[in-house]
Design a protein around this motif. Structure first.
Motif, short mmCIF file in Angstrom:
data_model
loop_
_atom_site.label_atom_id
_atom_site.label_comp_id
_atom_site.label_asym_id
_atom_site.label_seq_id
_atom_site.Cartn_x
_atom_site.Cartn_y
_atom_site.Cartn_z
N GLU A 1 41.30 41.30 40.94
CA GLU A 1 39.91 41.60 40.60
C GLU A 1 39.21 40.44 39.91
O GLU A 1 38.14 40.61 39.35
N GLY B 1 29.81 36.75 46.52
CA GLY B 1 29.05 36.25 45.38
C GLY B 1 28.30 34.96 45.72
O GLY B 1 27.12 34.82 45.38
N GLY C 1 31.54 46.77 37.01
CA GLY C 1 31.79 45.38 37.35
C GLY C 1 31.49 44.45 36.18
O GLY C 1 30.95 44.85 35.15
N GLY D 1 37.04 37.15 39.87
CA GLY D 1 36.04 36.62 40.76
C GLY D 1 36.37 35.26 41.32
O GLY D 1 35.93 34.91 42.42
N MET E 1 35.24 38.62 46.75
CA MET E 1 34.29 38.42 45.66
C MET E 1 33.69 37.01 45.68
O MET E 1 32.50 36.83 45.45
N ARG F 1 28.97 39.60 42.79
CA ARG F 1 30.36 39.96 42.47
C ARG F 1 31.09 38.80 41.83
O ARG F 1 32.12 38.99 41.17
N CYS F 2 30.63 37.58 42.06
CA CYS F 2 31.03 36.42 41.27
C CYS F 2 29.80 35.53 41.15
O CYS F 2 28.76 35.84 41.73
#
Length: 337
Positions: free
Chosen positions: A212, A224, A71, A214, A220, A178-179
């Motif tokens: 993909e 996130g 990631g 963010g 995401m 994830r973000c």
């Protein structure tokens, strides 16, 4: 040799962006400041990224291939573990730099007080065709943590240069995010260091959709933001009421932005926790600026459910776009008279 280490280490994390990556790399190699190393960290790409990188004949370029996909945050951490320079600059693999980016930021560092740990800049936003469509001009300086607790006003990592000493206490990007990983990093650095901005665009941000990415991936964004607010916004109901360098109007706008994002993105993936948290932030935004009717309208629309709320936001966006188009046509018409 004593001076064999570069003054700046540049980190480009990348995953399956072979075609966009080459212009990004070229924008680094074209810098007026030549004393740098470029660390490209490949997050287990399945395209021809490796072949394209190995075809670049420049000793300043270092290529690290991760066997497992870690990631964005994990990939940046791999780059941080390999840097040798006194300063670290980040570039996303779909963005580009203007030629004097590193030189201008280094000049600011060399004339700034010791407590300055981050120098960032304005940026230009370009579309998929490479056309500049707008400019972002963030301007917060000095002690910025009161701002960063509510909003990532720094923007993309591609505008940022930091002192290496900022991470020497084992500070890393949080792989649970994830973000918002960069937002979390700037907020942590702001606890100990001051920020400075170069008031001109030194980076080009490519605005495009990507599964993909963010900023556009619904899962995401929601996950996130939920992790970020759980990490940094404990007791936010009382915290936002406390005096700070940020006035209540701006606090309300930033709380509103978090709430709207969680409501809309959470609705797209049916994540109840995100929807409920988003509604709570919309309520806090209205409380922070009690006489703003628009904020209360958003909160009451959210109380009608995420389907109604997201539909109303989509309608609002269409109307804004239509009015903007009409305004541009009227302005053009007057300019011809």
């Amino acid at each position: 040799m004593e001076n064999s280490k570069p003054i700046v280490s540049v980190i480009i994390p990348t995953f399956n962006r072979a075609n966009l990556l080459i212009p990004a790399i070229q924008s680094v190699l074209n810098q007026t400041l030549e004393d740098f190393e470029l660390i490209v960290v490949d997050d287990a790409s399945t395209d021809d990224t490796q072949q394209k990188i190995t075809g670049i004949d420049d000793p300043r370029v270092r290529y690290i291939l991760q066997e497992k996909n870690l990631g964005e945050c994990g990939t940046r951490n791999t780059g941080l573990g390999a840097v040798q320079g006194q300063y670290i600059a980040f570039l996303d693999s779909d963005d580009e730099w203007l030629p004097n980016k590193l030189e201008k930021q280094l000049n600011v560092f060399q004339s700034a007080p010791d407590e300055v740990g981050v120098v960032y800049s304005w940026l230009q936003v370009m579309n998929d065709q490479g056309k500049i469509v707008r400019m972002r001009k963030p301007d917060i300086n000095g002690d910025v943590k009161d701002y960063l607790i509510y909003k990532n006003l720094i923007g993309t990592p591609s505008t940022v240069m930091i002192k290496k000493e900022c991470i020497e206490s084992d500070l890393q990007f949080d792989t649970n995010l994830r973000c918002c990983g960069d937002w979390d990093m700037w907020l942590q650095i702001s606890e100990s260091y001051q920020f400075e901005v170069v008031p001109e665009p030194l980076a080009l941000y490519r605005d495009h959709d990507e599964d993909e990415r963010g900023s556009t991936n619904h899962a995401m964004v929601t996950e996130g933001h939920l992790v970020f607010v759980d990490k940094h916004h404990q007791g936010i109901e009382e915290f936002y009421r406390q005096p700070s360098t940020l006035d209540n109007k701006h606090k309300s706008l930033y709380l509103f932005e978090i709430g709207r994002r969680l409501m809309c993105h959470g609705h797209e993936i049916g994540l109840v926790d995100a929807i409920n948290t988003g509604k709570r932030y919309l309520y806090l935004a209205a409380l922070a600026n009690t006489f703003d009717v628009y904020l209360w309208m958003n909160y009451f629309a959210a109380c009608c459910g995420s389907v109604f709320y997201t539909s109303s936001i989509q309608l609002e966006n269409r109307l804004r776009s239509k009015l903007g188009s009409i305004r541009r046509k009227v302005t053009f018409s007057y300019s011809l008279q």
